[in-house]
Design an enzyme around this catalytic site. Sequence first.
Site, PDB file in Angstrom:
ATOM      1  N   GLU A   1     -10.883   3.829   7.239  1.00 52.85           N
ATOM      2  CA  GLU A   1      -9.833   4.763   7.662  1.00 52.85           C
ATOM      3  C   GLU A   1     -10.568   5.964   8.260  1.00 52.85           C
ATOM      4  O   GLU A   1     -10.576   6.154   9.464  1.00 52.85           O
ATOM      5  CB  GLU A   1      -8.974   5.162   6.458  1.00 52.85           C
ATOM      6  CG  GLU A   1      -7.869   6.151   6.784  1.00 52.85           C
ATOM      7  CD  GLU A   1      -7.215   6.759   5.535  1.00 52.85           C
ATOM      8  OE1 GLU A   1      -7.831   6.730   4.447  1.00 52.85           O
ATOM      9  OE2 GLU A   1      -6.092   7.294   5.659  1.00 52.85           O
TER      10      GLU A   1
ATOM     11  N   ASP B   1       1.876   3.980   3.024  1.00 51.99           N
ATOM     12  CA  ASP B   1       0.859   4.845   2.410  1.00 51.99           C
ATOM     13  C   ASP B   1       1.491   5.986   1.599  1.00 51.99           C
ATOM     14  O   ASP B   1       1.542   5.922   0.371  1.00 51.99           O
ATOM     15  CB  ASP B   1      -0.069   5.399   3.495  1.00 51.99           C
ATOM     16  CG  ASP B   1      -1.479   5.643   3.027  1.00 51.99           C
ATOM     17  OD1 ASP B   1      -1.779   5.322   1.873  1.00 51.99           O
ATOM     18  OD2 ASP B   1      -2.299   6.153   3.823  1.00 51.99           O
ATOM     19  N   ASP B   2       1.945   7.025   2.291  1.00 46.97           N
ATOM     20  CA  ASP B   2       2.538   8.204   1.639  1.00 46.97           C
ATOM     21  C   ASP B   2       3.698   8.653   2.531  1.00 46.97           C
ATOM     22  O   ASP B   2       3.572   9.649   3.276  1.00 46.97           O
ATOM     23  CB  ASP B   2       1.494   9.325   1.541  1.00 46.97           C
ATOM     24  CG  ASP B   2       0.206   8.857   0.877  1.00 46.97           C
ATOM     25  OD1 ASP B   2       0.186   8.686  -0.345  1.00 46.97           O
ATOM     26  OD2 ASP B   2      -0.785   8.628   1.609  1.00 46.97           O
TER      27      ASP B   2
ATOM     28  N   HIS C   1      -9.866   1.264  -0.345  1.00 48.35           N
ATOM     29  CA  HIS C   1      -9.665   2.028   0.884  1.00 48.35           C
ATOM     30  C   HIS C   1     -11.006   2.103   1.624  1.00 48.35           C
ATOM     31  O   HIS C   1     -12.004   2.551   1.051  1.00 48.35           O
ATOM     32  CB  HIS C   1      -9.233   3.464   0.573  1.00 48.35           C
ATOM     33  CG  HIS C   1      -7.797   3.654   0.241  1.00 48.35           C
ATOM     34  ND1 HIS C   1      -7.193   3.054  -0.818  1.00 48.35           N
ATOM     35  CD2 HIS C   1      -6.838   4.408   0.838  1.00 48.35           C
ATOM     36  CE1 HIS C   1      -5.915   3.432  -0.865  1.00 48.35           C
ATOM     37  NE2 HIS C   1      -5.670   4.260   0.130  1.00 48.35           N
TER      38      HIS C   1
ATOM     39  N   HIS D   1       0.845  -1.209   0.000  1.00 47.39           N
ATOM     40  CA  HIS D   1       0.000   0.000   0.000  1.00 47.39           C
ATOM     41  C   HIS D   1       0.877   1.254   0.000  1.00 47.39           C
ATOM     42  O   HIS D   1       1.279   1.752   1.052  1.00 47.39           O
ATOM     43  CB  HIS D   1      -0.926  -0.025   1.233  1.00 47.39           C
ATOM     44  CG  HIS D   1      -1.991   1.028   1.221  1.00 47.39           C
ATOM     45  ND1 HIS D   1      -3.336   0.746   1.307  1.00 47.39           N
ATOM     46  CD2 HIS D   1      -1.915   2.384   1.144  1.00 47.39           C
ATOM     47  CE1 HIS D   1      -4.037   1.865   1.291  1.00 47.39           C
ATOM     48  NE2 HIS D   1      -3.185   2.890   1.198  1.00 47.39           N
TER      49      HIS D   1
ATOM     50  N   HIS E   1       1.206   4.969  -2.370  1.00 52.60           N
ATOM     51  CA  HIS E   1       0.716   5.797  -3.483  1.00 52.60           C
ATOM     52  C   HIS E   1       1.933   6.423  -4.150  1.00 52.60           C
ATOM     53  O   HIS E   1       2.736   7.088  -3.471  1.00 52.60           O
ATOM     54  CB  HIS E   1      -0.214   6.893  -2.966  1.00 52.60           C
ATOM     55  CG  HIS E   1      -1.445   6.357  -2.300  1.00 52.60           C
ATOM     56  ND1 HIS E   1      -2.674   6.303  -2.916  1.00 52.60           N
ATOM     57  CD2 HIS E   1      -1.639   5.821  -1.061  1.00 52.60           C
ATOM     58  CE1 HIS E   1      -3.571   5.766  -2.083  1.00 52.60           C
ATOM     59  NE2 HIS E   1      -2.957   5.477  -0.951  1.00 52.60           N
TER      60      HIS E   1
HETATM   61  N1  HPA Z   1      -6.559   7.568   2.096  1.00 56.35           N
HETATM   62  C1  HPA Z   1      -7.293   7.978   1.072  1.00 56.35           C
HETATM   63  N2  HPA Z   1      -6.760   8.482  -0.021  1.00 56.35           N
HETATM   64  C2  HPA Z   1      -5.434   8.575  -0.112  1.00 56.35           C
HETATM   65  C3  HPA Z   1      -4.630   8.160   0.920  1.00 56.35           C
HETATM   66  C4  HPA Z   1      -5.223   7.624   2.086  1.00 56.35           C
HETATM   67  O1  HPA Z   1      -4.588   7.205   3.062  1.00 56.35           O
HETATM   68  N3  HPA Z   1      -3.363   8.384   0.520  1.00 56.35           N
HETATM   69  C5  HPA Z   1      -3.412   8.913  -0.721  1.00 56.35           C
HETATM   70  N4  HPA Z   1      -4.677   9.031  -1.112  1.00 56.35           N
HETATM   71 ZN    ZN Z   2      -3.731   4.877   0.893  1.00 58.43          ZN
END
Ligand code: HPA
Ligand code: ZN
Length: 346
Positions: free
Chosen positions: A212, A290-291, A209, A29, A31
């Site tokens: 969250e 994630d990022d 997703h 996971h 991006h």
């Molecule tokens: N959640 C939703 N959208 C996203 C995320 C995330 O953690 N990271 C990049 N786009």
């Molecule tokens: Zn994500």
Amino acid sequence: MNQRISETDRERIAQRDAALAARPKLELHLHLEGAAPPDFIRAQAKRKKTDLSRIFDDRGAYAYRDFTDFLRIYEAACTVLTTPQDFHDLTLAVLEQSAAQGVVYSETFLSPDFCGGGDVIAWRDYLAAIEAAATQAQRDFGITLRGCITCIRHFGPQQARQIARCAQATAGPFVTGFGIAGDEGQFHPSDFTYPFDAAREAGLGLTAHAGEWGGPDSVRAALDYLRPSRIGHGVRAIEDPRLVDKLAEAGVVLEVCPGSNIALGLYPAHSRHPIDKLRRAGVPVTVSTDDPPFFHTTMTREYIQLAQSFGWEEDIFAQIAQTALDAAFCDAQTRSDIAKKLETTP
Ligand code: HPA
Ligand code: ZN
């Protein structure tokens, strides 16, 4: 507090952290644009004479206030990624960064929305550039990339259909998955059954997703309407024990990104994150970033935090890697190549 740590303990911790850093890792996971180092985006902005100073804090890191603001800043950074060459360079930079964390297999969300706006012909050019960088990174850094095309929930169902067309047109050994990211508060999973059905028919693995920013109902709806084998995040399932049982029984794999959840204010610290409870309840969990530059994290940092917070030892990290390997959207040959790399764990 630190003074109470003995020399022997300090050495033991340093050895544990070095072993965690060296451990071969799988990340499911990530991006692609969200992994862009701030310096990379700043250099692009300068080249394109775009003022993006508002998206950085005074130390040069990405600055955002909350989840919605994070998405806005993320999209602002993407405005300076405009050509296939930009995505080639970004992919190479991201894979070099991941390989330095011990990542041997990375499944990365690719967004045709940011690569020509979802036009299939433009997308093919961007994808070719990304794939060329992946080939180079495999050779130079020993890391394998597979692409998971993602539509963006808040861009709406119509645009998601267009992204599914991009996925259908390019599904193959490199593009192996399809997913949905973005603002979970917008629209409903039932609005996205068409793109998910199209991606499933194209033979792509599916992930969504959910859980969250939305609660357990959001996870249930994603499972019911999109039928993914994996859920991105999914951690708020912990609020509903029956859903936890359902995930465990069905073997739905969670792509858990603890550092992301903490940076965005979902939980105050790793020690309060539900990943260990979910794991103990039998839910298959994996660990990702994630990022990473947005959330000031790396794969090694995540592993160290989990070892510190929950006392996870080698056996649990081995289990996490095996879960990720089993859940990866890749062909049998790739899976067996990665399995061999895991066997060489020091
Ligand atoms: N959640 C939703 N959208 C996203 C995320 C995330 O953690 N990271 C990049 N786009
Ligand atoms: Zn994500």
